[in-house]
Design a protein around this motif. Structure first.
Motif, PDB file in Angstrom:
ATOM      1  N   VAL A  56       0.830  -1.206   0.000  1.00 18.26           N
ATOM      2  CA  VAL A  56       0.000   0.000   0.000  1.00 18.26           C
ATOM      3  C   VAL A  56       0.867   1.260   0.000  1.00 18.26           C
ATOM      4  CG1 VAL A  56      -1.613   1.390   1.367  1.00 18.26           C
ATOM      5  CG2 VAL A  56      -2.038  -1.053   1.049  1.00 18.26           C
ATOM      6  N   CYS A  57       1.832   1.320   0.923  1.00 16.77           N
ATOM      7  CA  CYS A  57       2.636   2.539   1.011  1.00 16.77           C
ATOM      8  C   CYS A  57       3.530   2.711  -0.221  1.00 16.77           C
ATOM      9  CB  CYS A  57       3.455   2.566   2.301  1.00 16.77           C
ATOM     10  SG  CYS A  57       4.774   1.345   2.421  1.00 16.77           S
ATOM     11  N   LEU A  58       3.972   1.602  -0.819  1.00 13.36           N
ATOM     12  CA  LEU A  58       4.856   1.718  -1.979  1.00 13.36           C
ATOM     13  C   LEU A  58       4.095   2.172  -3.226  1.00 13.36           C
ATOM     14  CD1 LEU A  58       7.780   1.429  -2.854  1.00 13.36           C
ATOM     15  CD2 LEU A  58       7.282  -0.941  -3.506  1.00 13.36           C
ATOM     16  N   VAL A  59       2.903   1.623  -3.461  1.00  9.28           N
ATOM     17  CA  VAL A  59       2.155   2.043  -4.649  1.00  9.28           C
ATOM     18  C   VAL A  59       1.698   3.496  -4.517  1.00  9.28           C
ATOM     19  CG1 VAL A  59       1.418  -0.292  -5.211  1.00  9.28           C
ATOM     20  CG2 VAL A  59      -0.091   1.160  -3.859  1.00  9.28           C
ATOM     21  N   LEU A  60       1.419   3.930  -3.294  1.00 10.07           N
ATOM     22  CA  LEU A  60       1.030   5.322  -3.093  1.00 10.07           C
ATOM     23  C   LEU A  60       2.219   6.263  -3.300  1.00 10.07           C
ATOM     24  CD1 LEU A  60      -1.395   5.035  -0.043  1.00 10.07           C
ATOM     25  CD2 LEU A  60      -1.982   5.660  -2.395  1.00 10.07           C
ATOM     26  N   ALA A  61       3.394   5.862  -2.815  1.00  3.59           N
ATOM     27  CA  ALA A  61       4.595   6.666  -3.034  1.00  3.59           C
ATOM     28  C   ALA A  61       4.891   6.774  -4.525  1.00  3.59           C
ATOM     29  CB  ALA A  61       5.780   6.045  -2.298  1.00  3.59           C
ATOM     30  N   LYS A  62       4.756   5.671  -5.240  1.00  2.91           N
ATOM     31  CA  LYS A  62       4.999   5.645  -6.690  1.00  2.91           C
ATOM     32  C   LYS A  62       3.998   6.543  -7.419  1.00  2.91           C
ATOM     33  CE  LYS A  62       5.660   2.294 -10.454  1.00  2.91           C
ATOM     34  NZ  LYS A  62       4.546   2.467 -11.399  1.00  2.91           N
ATOM     35  N   ALA A  63       2.725   6.449  -7.022  1.00  2.00           N
ATOM     36  CA  ALA A  63       1.694   7.263  -7.668  1.00  2.00           C
ATOM     37  C   ALA A  63       1.958   8.746  -7.461  1.00  2.00           C
ATOM     38  CB  ALA A  63       0.316   6.888  -7.124  1.00  2.00           C
ATOM     39  N   THR A 123       7.084   2.962   5.558  1.00  7.93           N
ATOM     40  CA  THR A 123       7.145   4.167   4.734  1.00  7.93           C
ATOM     41  C   THR A 123       7.688   3.809   3.359  1.00  7.93           C
ATOM     42  OG1 THR A 123       7.472   5.621   6.635  1.00  7.93           O
ATOM     43  CG2 THR A 123       8.109   6.484   4.488  1.00  7.93           C
ATOM     44  N   GLY A 124       6.848   3.995   2.349  1.00  9.23           N
ATOM     45  CA  GLY A 124       7.242   3.740   0.976  1.00  9.23           C
ATOM     46  C   GLY A 124       7.919   4.956   0.376  1.00  9.23           C
ATOM     47  N   HIS A 125       8.921   4.720  -0.447  1.00  8.21           N
ATOM     48  CA  HIS A 125       9.663   5.774  -1.131  1.00  8.21           C
ATOM     49  C   HIS A 125       9.736   5.420  -2.613  1.00  8.21           C
ATOM     50  CE1 HIS A 125      11.042   5.707   3.024  1.00  8.21           C
ATOM     51  NE2 HIS A 125      11.611   6.879   2.892  1.00  8.21           N
ATOM     52  N   TRP A 126       9.520   6.405  -3.476  1.00  8.27           N
ATOM     53  CA  TRP A 126       9.689   6.183  -4.914  1.00  8.27           C
ATOM     54  C   TRP A 126      10.448   7.367  -5.500  1.00  8.27           C
ATOM     55  CZ3 TRP A 126       8.466   1.534  -6.923  1.00  8.27           C
ATOM     56  CH2 TRP A 126       8.716   1.369  -8.301  1.00  8.27           C
TER      57      TRP A 126
END
Length: 223
Positions: A56-63, A123-126
């Protein structure tokens, strides 16, 4: 890995409205541009069909990063960074993935469940390199997740009510902060404390390195 950028400072553009993320990056020597993505987070999660906290956090960071990367406001020498945080917490009925509370009642209920227990903040980061390849750009688009176990203090009902009344927990994933009023209610963390604030400096350094940019080339010029 791309060729190292030794031509001086490379800009970082933060695709987030979080003042805590911005302050963390500035304290580390960077001076990021900020451009908020305006991404519809529930729609993104539904489109990807993800339910696991790390996904969830990674796809949101990517978006968020992708929404900003194509803007004319992005500097030509920039790396665009999108971030998103969620708390995975098992309240006894299975693991829940928690973003920002819906309202004060939601924040209060969360704290009454979390106190004296532990959760994992993901915490997602992109990172997207928008630099011209002719000018050393790598074309990189890559991400990662920093996960930190957070141990919450056994706070009283009065403390929960007073904290929620400040409004702070309503604005942050998991309904708590480490660098603000909520800091006294966190007994400890296992992992990168910067990730709890919302951006893992070691992970951003690693992502920049993969894009061919030295962390020190992201530092703001010093007069």
């Amino acid at each position: 890995m791309g060729a190292w950028n030794h031509d001086g400072v490379t800009s970082l553009l933060l695709a987030s409205a979080s003042p805590a993320r911005l302050a963390t990056l500035r304290a580390a020597g960077l001076d990021p541009h900020v451009l908020v993505s305006g991404v519809d987070e529930p729609a993104v999660v539904e489109r990807y069909g993800v339910t696991d906290a790390e996904d969830v956090c990674l796809v949101l960071a990517k978006a968020k990063a992708e929404a900003v990367a194509g803007s004319e406001e992005v500097p030509e020498d920039a790396l665009v960074l999108g971030c998103d945080s969620v708390l995975a917490f098992d309240g006894g009925e299975g693991v829940e993935v928690l973003g920002k509370p819906a309202d004060a009642a939601d924040a209060t209920a969360r704290w009454r469940a979390m106190r004296g227990r532990s959760g994992v903040l993901h915490t997602g980061h992109w990172l997207i390199d928008v630099r011209d390849p002719a000018e050393g750009g790598s074309g990189a688009t890559l991400g990662g997740v920093a996960s930190v176990t957070v141990h919450f203090a056994d706070v009283s009902d009065a403390e929960v009510e007073a904290y929620v009344a400040t409004g702070e927990p309503l604005a942050v994933a998991g309904a708590f902060t480490l660098d603000g009023l909520g800091g006294a209610f966190v007994r400890g963390v296992e992992g990168d404390p910067h990730a709890v604030v919302g951006v893992s400096l070691p992970l951003v350094r690693d992502l920049a390195r993969e894009a061919g940019v030295l962390w020190t080339d992201l530092w703001a010029p010093r007069g």
